[in-house]
Write a protein that holds these residues in place. Structure first.
Motif, PDB file in Angstrom:
ATOM      1  N   THR A   9       0.837  -1.200   0.000  1.00 45.50           N
ATOM      2  CA  THR A   9       0.000   0.000   0.000  1.00 45.50           C
ATOM      3  C   THR A   9       0.869   1.247   0.000  1.00 45.50           C
ATOM      4  OG1 THR A   9      -1.773   1.193   1.162  1.00 45.50           O
ATOM      5  CG2 THR A   9      -0.120   0.114   2.514  1.00 45.50           C
ATOM      6  N   LEU A  10       0.322   2.339  -0.548  1.00 49.48           N
ATOM      7  CA  LEU A  10       0.923   3.666  -0.404  1.00 49.48           C
ATOM      8  C   LEU A  10      -0.087   4.619   0.222  1.00 49.48           C
ATOM      9  CD1 LEU A  10       3.040   4.043  -3.673  1.00 49.48           C
ATOM     10  CD2 LEU A  10       3.844   3.678  -1.337  1.00 49.48           C
ATOM     11  N   ASP A  11      -1.070   4.049   0.882  1.00 53.23           N
ATOM     12  CA  ASP A  11      -2.051   4.803   1.663  1.00 53.23           C
ATOM     13  C   ASP A  11      -1.394   5.143   2.998  1.00 53.23           C
ATOM     14  OD1 ASP A  11      -4.088   5.653   3.338  1.00 53.23           O
ATOM     15  OD2 ASP A  11      -5.512   4.124   2.687  1.00 53.23           O
ATOM     16  N   VAL A  64       6.188   6.743   0.913  1.00 59.06           N
ATOM     17  CA  VAL A  64       5.132   7.704   1.265  1.00 59.06           C
ATOM     18  C   VAL A  64       5.729   9.061   1.639  1.00 59.06           C
ATOM     19  CG1 VAL A  64       3.411   8.261   3.052  1.00 59.06           C
ATOM     20  CG2 VAL A  64       3.367   6.027   1.926  1.00 59.06           C
ATOM     21  N   TYR A  86       4.198  12.287  -0.402  1.00 59.66           N
ATOM     22  CA  TYR A  86       3.316  13.168   0.363  1.00 59.66           C
ATOM     23  C   TYR A  86       4.151  14.126   1.212  1.00 59.66           C
ATOM     24  CZ  TYR A  86      -0.237   9.460  -0.393  1.00 59.66           C
ATOM     25  OH  TYR A  86      -1.094   8.517  -0.920  1.00 59.66           O
ATOM     26  N   VAL A 145      -4.842  13.371   2.989  1.00 58.74           N
ATOM     27  CA  VAL A 145      -5.434  12.483   1.982  1.00 58.74           C
ATOM     28  C   VAL A 145      -6.653  13.201   1.413  1.00 58.74           C
ATOM     29  CG1 VAL A 145      -6.631  10.292   1.601  1.00 58.74           C
ATOM     30  CG2 VAL A 145      -4.595  10.362   3.059  1.00 58.74           C
ATOM     31  N   ALA A 166      -9.487   8.899  -2.098  1.00 56.98           N
ATOM     32  CA  ALA A 166      -9.643   7.727  -1.235  1.00 56.98           C
ATOM     33  C   ALA A 166     -10.960   6.998  -1.460  1.00 56.98           C
ATOM     34  CB  ALA A 166      -9.529   8.147   0.230  1.00 56.98           C
ATOM     35  N   TRP A 223      -6.971   2.806  -4.284  1.00 54.51           N
ATOM     36  CA  TRP A 223      -6.536   3.993  -5.005  1.00 54.51           C
ATOM     37  C   TRP A 223      -5.030   4.232  -4.963  1.00 54.51           C
ATOM     38  CZ3 TRP A 223      -4.284   8.043  -2.172  1.00 54.51           C
ATOM     39  CH2 TRP A 223      -4.334   7.878  -0.783  1.00 54.51           C
ATOM     40  N   SER A 224      -4.371   3.813  -3.878  1.00 67.68           N
ATOM     41  CA  SER A 224      -2.959   4.165  -3.718  1.00 67.68           C
ATOM     42  C   SER A 224      -2.008   3.252  -4.486  1.00 67.68           C
ATOM     43  CB  SER A 224      -2.573   4.128  -2.228  1.00 67.68           C
ATOM     44  OG  SER A 224      -2.485   2.788  -1.759  1.00 67.68           O
ATOM     45  N   LEU A 261      -3.422   7.225  -7.880  1.00 66.31           N
ATOM     46  CA  LEU A 261      -2.594   7.692  -6.769  1.00 66.31           C
ATOM     47  C   LEU A 261      -2.480   9.211  -6.834  1.00 66.31           C
ATOM     48  CD1 LEU A 261      -0.666   7.160  -4.388  1.00 66.31           C
ATOM     49  CD2 LEU A 261       1.171   6.840  -6.063  1.00 66.31           C
ATOM     50  N   THR A 297      -1.151  12.538  -4.652  1.00 61.75           N
ATOM     51  CA  THR A 297      -0.346  12.940  -3.509  1.00 61.75           C
ATOM     52  C   THR A 297       0.033  14.413  -3.603  1.00 61.75           C
ATOM     53  OG1 THR A 297       1.770  12.367  -4.556  1.00 61.75           O
ATOM     54  CG2 THR A 297       0.584  10.596  -3.429  1.00 61.75           C
TER      55      THR A 297
END
Length: 523
Positions: A42-44, A57, A61, A190, A195, A200-201, A207, A209
């Motif tokens: 994940t990249l959430d 991340v 972000y 976010v 989201a 989504w990530s 994605l 950011t």
């Protein structure tokens, strides 16, 4: 004369153009390939758990605050999306923080980052429905417990006073709020519309950011390539304009390689700190005396144990790993070593341990056991400890090999004499490794009860002075180790190597690395 002036003007213009072209090409040519040891899931920000995920991340972000390095390479806290902030202590004991956001902080699609984006992200993080393993990061925010219990996220006291003003109320004084929450991976902003898309990530098309490297150039064959935003407010300070991340097996042509395997420093590898300490825990309910506990610790050959585990382990000179930061912003371990790990003093330590036990009644064989999870490496450590204690002290210890589930059950029930465990510091703050040993704490596997220790942890929480807080925590660690119930053995590290033509990488001590300031080595 006029002809000469025109020629001079033309010449200066040409020089200027060439200079700008050279500058532009130099910036564009600084592309960094980064090889990270784990695969992405994940990249959430709310769901990222591994050092690999958090490292990526932190580049895609940007939070209210961010970590940077000064000219000497020392890690420091700097303003991120928040251009400035202020706080005030309230009569009811709470604390209100007000953040003013930059008007030029934008998402990859050009929309401005607003206070509502942070409100949404923090409520989403705390929401039990999100099931984030990082929700605890917000536990100092007022209303956190009520929001978690009721599911009503409006109870979490984070709000947008206007488009660019974020207001956060804390349940009490928190000296580490900026570092532990406002620069954390989990609390990155976010966008609600992003989201709303499932998974989504993990797709280049969805994605979204807001960081220095918010533009996904490509994401193919396991390689994620991102580029910096030309409108990023701090673009002039960036080194690389393009970052390519590879995952899993080390890439031979990568500029930066991170590994959790053994490395040789002589071959250009560097050791980085991780927030883990391999520890011997002795149950307070056992009959092992304090002198015996101290002697058992003194004769441990920590260098031998580290060598058995491999070169990404180092002898523990205290419970708190070397990468954990102090309240004052430095390194907590700089307060001094609490364990002598000098190999040349090993025989002297063994003799002192034997002297400590003179006149003591030795435990009968079979009365002292050591529990551990069998995984190959830990088996070797357990056998090495068993042999050392028998040879140096004449103490016979029975080994109890267990599966992980059985071990966890024994620790919860207190059904053990001694146990080998890996302890972690979930934040870069010593208190999160020390408060687990207060009376009644869930992580107090040793069943320790010490009023003096509990008091030190309580007053560290209440302290309004960074210097005093660090002093209380240093005293608490010292008292804990003197009791002999918690015996640090080794610290876990990782290994990294940077292309010799580059410089400027730094880590946060928790396994995350930062590449924003990487530049060519000046000759």
């Amino acid at each position: 004369m006029k002809k000469m002036q025109r020629m001079l003007a033309a010449f200066l213009t040409l020089v200027l153009v060439l200079s700008l072209t050279a500058c532009g090409s130099a910036l564009e040519s600084l592309a960094l390939t980064v090889s990270l040891p784990q695969e992405l899931t994940t990249l959430d920000p709310a769901m990222a758990t591994t050092a690999t995920e958090k490292t990526v991340v932190n580049h895609l972000y940007e939070n209210l605050m961010k970590l940077t390095a000064d000219a000497e390479g020392n890690v420091q806290l700097s303003n991120g999306v928040a251009s400035h902030y202020q706080y005030e202590n309230n009569p009811d004991g709470t604390q209100t923080w007000t953040f003013s956001l930059r008007g030029n902080a934008v998402w990859a699609d050009g929309r401005q980052v607003t206070a509502d984006d942070f409100v949404y992200a923090w409520r989403r993080l705390a929401d039990p429905a999100t099931d984030s393993p990082n929700a605890y990061v917000l536990d100092m925010v007022a209303g956190y417990t009520e929001a978690r219990k009721s599911g009503d996220m409006t109870k979490l006291q984070v709000s947008a006073a206007d488009r660019y003003t974020l207001v956060v109320v804390l349940s009490g004084n928190c000296l580490q709020f900026l570092q532990q929450v406002c620069a954390e991976t989990a609390t990155m902003p976010v966008r609600e519309d992003a989201a709303a898309v499932e998974n989504w990530s993990m797709a280049a098309s969805t994605l979204l950011t807001n960081g220095a490297y918010c533009h996904v150039e490509s994401w193919e064959n396991g390689v994620l390539t991102v580029t910096s935003d030309e409108e990023y407010y701090d673009a002039r300070r960036l080194g690389p304009r393009r970052l390519s991340f590879t995952f899993g097996a080390a890439s031979a042509d990568a500029d930066f390689v991170l590994t959790h395997e053994g490395v040789e420093e002589a071959e250009g590898w560097n050791l980085g700190s991780l927030p883990y300490t391999g520890t011997l825990v002795i149950n307070q309910m056992s009959t092992i005396s304090q002198e015996m506990r101290q002697a058992l610790s003194m004769v441990i050959d920590r260098q031998q144990i580290s060598d058995l585990l491999g070169s990404v382990y180092e002898p523990a000179d205290g419970l708190i790993p070397s990468g954990v930061r102090s309240t004052q912003g430095g390194v907590f371990r700089d307060g001094g070593a609490l364990i002598d790990t000098d190999p040349e003093q090993y025989e002297a330590r063994c003799e002192a341990a034997r002297a400590l036990l003179r006149g003591q009644t030795m435990p009968e064989e079979g009365n002292v056991s050591l529990a551990y999870v069998s995984d190959g490496a830990t088996d070797q450590v357990a056998k090495a400890l068993q042999q050392t204690w028998r040879k140096e002290l004449g103490v016979n210890v029975t080994l109890q090999s267990m599966e992980l589930e059985e071990m966890n059950d024994s620790l919860r029930k207190g059904d053990f004499t001694m146990a080998l465990v890996m302890l972690s510091c979930r934040r870069s703050d010593a208190v999160y490794m020390l408060e687990d040993w207060t009376s009644g704490a869930a992580g107090n596997y040793a069943n320790i009860h010490s009023e003096a220790y509990d008091l030190l942890i309580r007053i560290s929480h209440a302290s309004s002075s960074v210097e005093a807080r660090d002093a209380y925590l240093e005293d608490a660690e010292r008292l804990l180790l003197e009791s002999g119930y918690v015996v640090p053995v080794c610290h876990m590290t990782d290994g990294w190597k940077l292309n010799e033509t580059l410089q400027g990488v730094f880590g946060d001590g928790l396994g995350q690395y930062y590449f924003h300031s990487v530049k060519k080595v000046e000759k």
